[in-house]
Motif scaffolding. Structure first.
Motif, PDB file in Angstrom:
ATOM      1  N   THR A 188       0.358  11.379  -1.652  1.00 58.16           N
ATOM      2  CA  THR A 188      -0.732  10.236  -0.763  1.00 58.16           C
ATOM      3  C   THR A 188      -2.081   9.773  -1.168  1.00 58.16           C
ATOM      4  N   ASP A 189      -1.519   8.751  -0.280  1.00 59.96           N
ATOM      5  CA  ASP A 189      -3.037   7.708  -0.937  1.00 59.96           C
ATOM      6  C   ASP A 189      -3.246   7.942  -3.253  1.00 59.96           C
ATOM      7  N   TYR A 190      -1.708   7.287  -3.784  1.00 62.59           N
ATOM      8  CA  TYR A 190      -1.468   7.105  -4.860  1.00 62.59           C
ATOM      9  C   TYR A 190      -2.118   5.708  -5.243  1.00 62.59           C
ATOM     10  N   ASN A 191      -3.207   6.074  -6.452  1.00 60.30           N
ATOM     11  CA  ASN A 191      -4.024   5.300  -7.467  1.00 60.30           C
ATOM     12  C   ASN A 191      -4.131   5.731  -8.260  1.00 60.30           C
ATOM     13  N   ASP A 192      -4.895   4.233  -8.659  1.00 61.18           N
ATOM     14  CA  ASP A 192      -4.988   4.526 -10.427  1.00 61.18           C
ATOM     15  C   ASP A 192      -6.067   5.370 -11.220  1.00 61.18           C
ATOM     16  N   TYR A 193      -6.587   6.263 -10.496  1.00 59.05           N
ATOM     17  CA  TYR A 193      -7.432   7.012 -11.050  1.00 59.05           C
ATOM     18  C   TYR A 193      -6.570   8.658 -10.950  1.00 59.05           C
ATOM     19  N   VAL A 194      -6.511   8.986  -9.586  1.00 59.26           N
ATOM     20  CA  VAL A 194      -5.987  10.233  -9.847  1.00 59.26           C
ATOM     21  C   VAL A 194      -4.652   9.932  -9.278  1.00 59.26           C
ATOM     22  N   ARG A 195      -3.562  10.739 -10.357  1.00 63.60           N
ATOM     23  CA  ARG A 195      -2.204  10.530  -9.637  1.00 63.60           C
ATOM     24  C   ARG A 195      -1.832  12.418  -9.610  1.00 63.60           C
ATOM     25  N   PRO A 196      -0.515  12.429  -9.351  1.00 66.65           N
ATOM     26  CA  PRO A 196       0.148  13.929  -9.902  1.00 66.65           C
ATOM     27  C   PRO A 196       1.025  13.920 -10.855  1.00 66.65           C
ATOM     28  N   THR A 252       3.002   7.182  -0.648  1.00 64.16           N
ATOM     29  CA  THR A 252       1.615   6.365   0.331  1.00 64.16           C
ATOM     30  C   THR A 252       0.663   5.592  -0.361  1.00 64.16           C
ATOM     31  N   MET A 253       0.050   4.654   0.329  1.00 70.76           N
ATOM     32  CA  MET A 253      -1.402   3.850  -0.382  1.00 70.76           C
ATOM     33  C   MET A 253      -2.119   3.148   0.991  1.00 70.76           C
ATOM     34  N   ASN A 254      -3.608   3.159   1.078  1.00 69.49           N
ATOM     35  CA  ASN A 254      -4.351   3.072   1.509  1.00 69.49           C
ATOM     36  C   ASN A 254      -5.943   1.767   1.473  1.00 69.49           C
ATOM     37  N   LYS A 255      -6.144   1.013   1.686  1.00 65.06           N
ATOM     38  CA  LYS A 255      -6.870   0.069   1.119  1.00 65.06           C
ATOM     39  C   LYS A 255      -8.078  -0.038   0.865  1.00 65.06           C
ATOM     40  N   ALA A 256      -9.163   1.113   1.910  1.00 63.46           N
ATOM     41  CA  ALA A 256     -10.720   1.043   2.438  1.00 63.46           C
ATOM     42  C   ALA A 256     -11.094   0.767   0.722  1.00 63.46           C
ATOM     43  N   HIS A 257     -10.884   1.836  -0.271  1.00 59.52           N
ATOM     44  CA  HIS A 257     -11.572   1.987  -1.809  1.00 59.52           C
ATOM     45  C   HIS A 257     -10.372   1.688  -2.988  1.00 59.52           C
ATOM     46  N   SER A 258     -10.713   1.460  -3.703  1.00 61.53           N
ATOM     47  CA  SER A 258      -9.437   1.569  -4.953  1.00 61.53           C
ATOM     48  C   SER A 258      -9.239   2.919  -5.312  1.00 61.53           C
ATOM     49  N   THR A 259     -10.045   4.135  -4.905  1.00 58.24           N
ATOM     50  CA  THR A 259      -9.277   5.272  -5.072  1.00 58.24           C
ATOM     51  C   THR A 259      -8.177   5.523  -4.132  1.00 58.24           C
ATOM     52  N   HIS A 260      -8.122   4.770  -3.180  1.00 52.38           N
ATOM     53  CA  HIS A 260      -6.855   5.078  -2.358  1.00 52.38           C
ATOM     54  C   HIS A 260      -5.544   3.542  -2.391  1.00 52.38           C
ATOM     55  N   TYR A 261      -5.559   3.622  -3.579  1.00 53.96           N
ATOM     56  CA  TYR A 261      -4.274   2.378  -3.806  1.00 53.96           C
ATOM     57  C   TYR A 261      -3.880   1.969  -5.831  1.00 53.96           C
ATOM     58  N   SER A 262      -3.540   1.418  -5.894  1.00 53.78           N
ATOM     59  CA  SER A 262      -2.752   1.119  -6.952  1.00 53.78           C
ATOM     60  C   SER A 262      -2.481   0.027  -7.177  1.00 53.78           C
ATOM     61  N   ARG A 263      -3.253  -0.623  -7.815  1.00 50.90           N
ATOM     62  CA  ARG A 263      -2.384  -1.984  -8.255  1.00 50.90           C
ATOM     63  C   ARG A 263      -0.957  -2.382  -9.095  1.00 50.90           C
ATOM     64  N   ALA A 264      -1.354  -0.607  -9.596  1.00 49.01           N
ATOM     65  CA  ALA A 264       0.335  -1.099 -10.838  1.00 49.01           C
ATOM     66  C   ALA A 264       0.577   0.512 -10.416  1.00 49.01           C
ATOM     67  N   PRO A 265       1.749   0.647  -9.660  1.00 44.24           N
ATOM     68  CA  PRO A 265       2.534   1.568  -9.058  1.00 44.24           C
ATOM     69  C   PRO A 265       3.493   1.936 -10.033  1.00 44.24           C
ATOM     70  N   ASP A 266       3.401   3.130 -10.546  1.00 44.46           N
ATOM     71  CA  ASP A 266       4.756   3.688 -11.141  1.00 44.46           C
ATOM     72  C   ASP A 266       5.916   2.890 -11.210  1.00 44.46           C
TER      73      ASP A 266
END
Length: 267
Positions: free
Chosen positions: A75-83, A91-105
């Motif tokens: 959930t809320d996959y991003n470029d700061y915290v990843r499993p 899944t991603m959301n866009k309110a802040h960059s800690t909730h989405y990724s510009r470069a998903p795997d």
């Protein structure tokens, strides 16, 4: 002290500062470095029973959801915290960059943004992957100018067997009857408690009352103080269980008889 020793000492202090300083997103919302989250994860590889689901709180607003069939969703996959490893669904959301990724795997099989990236309206997702169904319920978010970005984000619902898990994402407003109808029955809810970047804490209590989920797991808190303020507000409403591990296995049969807040360690 010699100049060489002084320079060495300052370098060590600078390194220590970087190690303990929290990462921040571009928008100022506190975030986490991936290595901080991963170091706390007691990831279990044990097989799940046919009616079980495994939830691991990775950090911030990211959970890893695992099904009996081996499907993994983040959930809320991003470029700061990843499993660790690559999820099948992100899944991603866009309110802040800690909730989405510009470069998903690129190995992720389905990336589901919670907003319509073309700006044409609300995101619409309803997919089935293996034994997991994922769908979204759009919500609005505040803009930086104080306006409203209609359908700018989503709550995501994960259905595994008889279990329904709702991740509220970066929820900014109370839920209306239409939202509740679209969500349907919620057994487990993952909800933000910071009370400032997202919906205020009193408003979040009302959301939880309306959902009546049997398990409520807080997320999106920036230290124990914020979390404890929320728990002090909710202490007369629901019992609280604090777990030592970031991972929990749940099934329909193992849900508590009464709605319960379960706190998993995280950020």
């Amino acid at each position: 002290m010699s100049d060489t020793l002084l320079r060495h000492g300052l370098a060590m202090l600078a390194t220590a500062f970087l190690l303990v300083s929290p990462a921040r997103s571009e928008t100022g919302e506190p975030g986490c470095r991936p290595e901080m989250a991963r170091s706390r994860l007691p990831i279990s590889l044990a097989n799940l029973g046919k009616d079980e689901v495994r939830l691991t709180f990775i950090g911030h607003a990211t959970f890893l959801i695992e099904t009996p069939g081996g499907v993994k969703a983040a959930t809320d996959y991003n470029d700061y915290v990843r499993p660790p490893g690559t999820p099948d669904i992100a899944t991603m959301n866009k309110a802040h960059s800690t909730h989405y990724s510009r470069a998903p795997d690129p190995a992720i099989k389905r990336v589901l943004p919670g907003w319509d990236q073309s700006g044409a309206g609300a995101a619409k997702h309803d997919i089935t992957f293996g034994d997991l169904r994922v769908r979204n319920v759009p919500t609005n978010i505040r803009t930086y100018s104080g306006g409203t970005d209609f359908d700018g984000n989503s709550m995501f619902v994960f259905e595994i067997g008889d279990l329904c898990i709702a991740h509220l994402g970066h929820l900014h407003h109370p839920l209306e009857p239409g939202h509740l109808r679209a969500l349907g029955r919620v057994d487990i809810v993952l909800f933000p408690v910071d009370g400032s970047y997202t919906l205020d804490q009193e408003g979040m209590l009302e959301v939880l009352k309306s959902l009546q989920a049997r398990v409520m797991i807080p997320m999106h808190f920036f230290g124990g103080g914020t979390l404890n303020r929320f728990l002090s507000r909710s202490q007369d409403l629901w019992p609280v269980e604090r777990r030592e591990q970031s991972q929990i296995v749940l099934s329909k049969a193992s849900l508590p008889a009464k709605p319960t807040i379960i706190v998993l360690p995280g950020y």
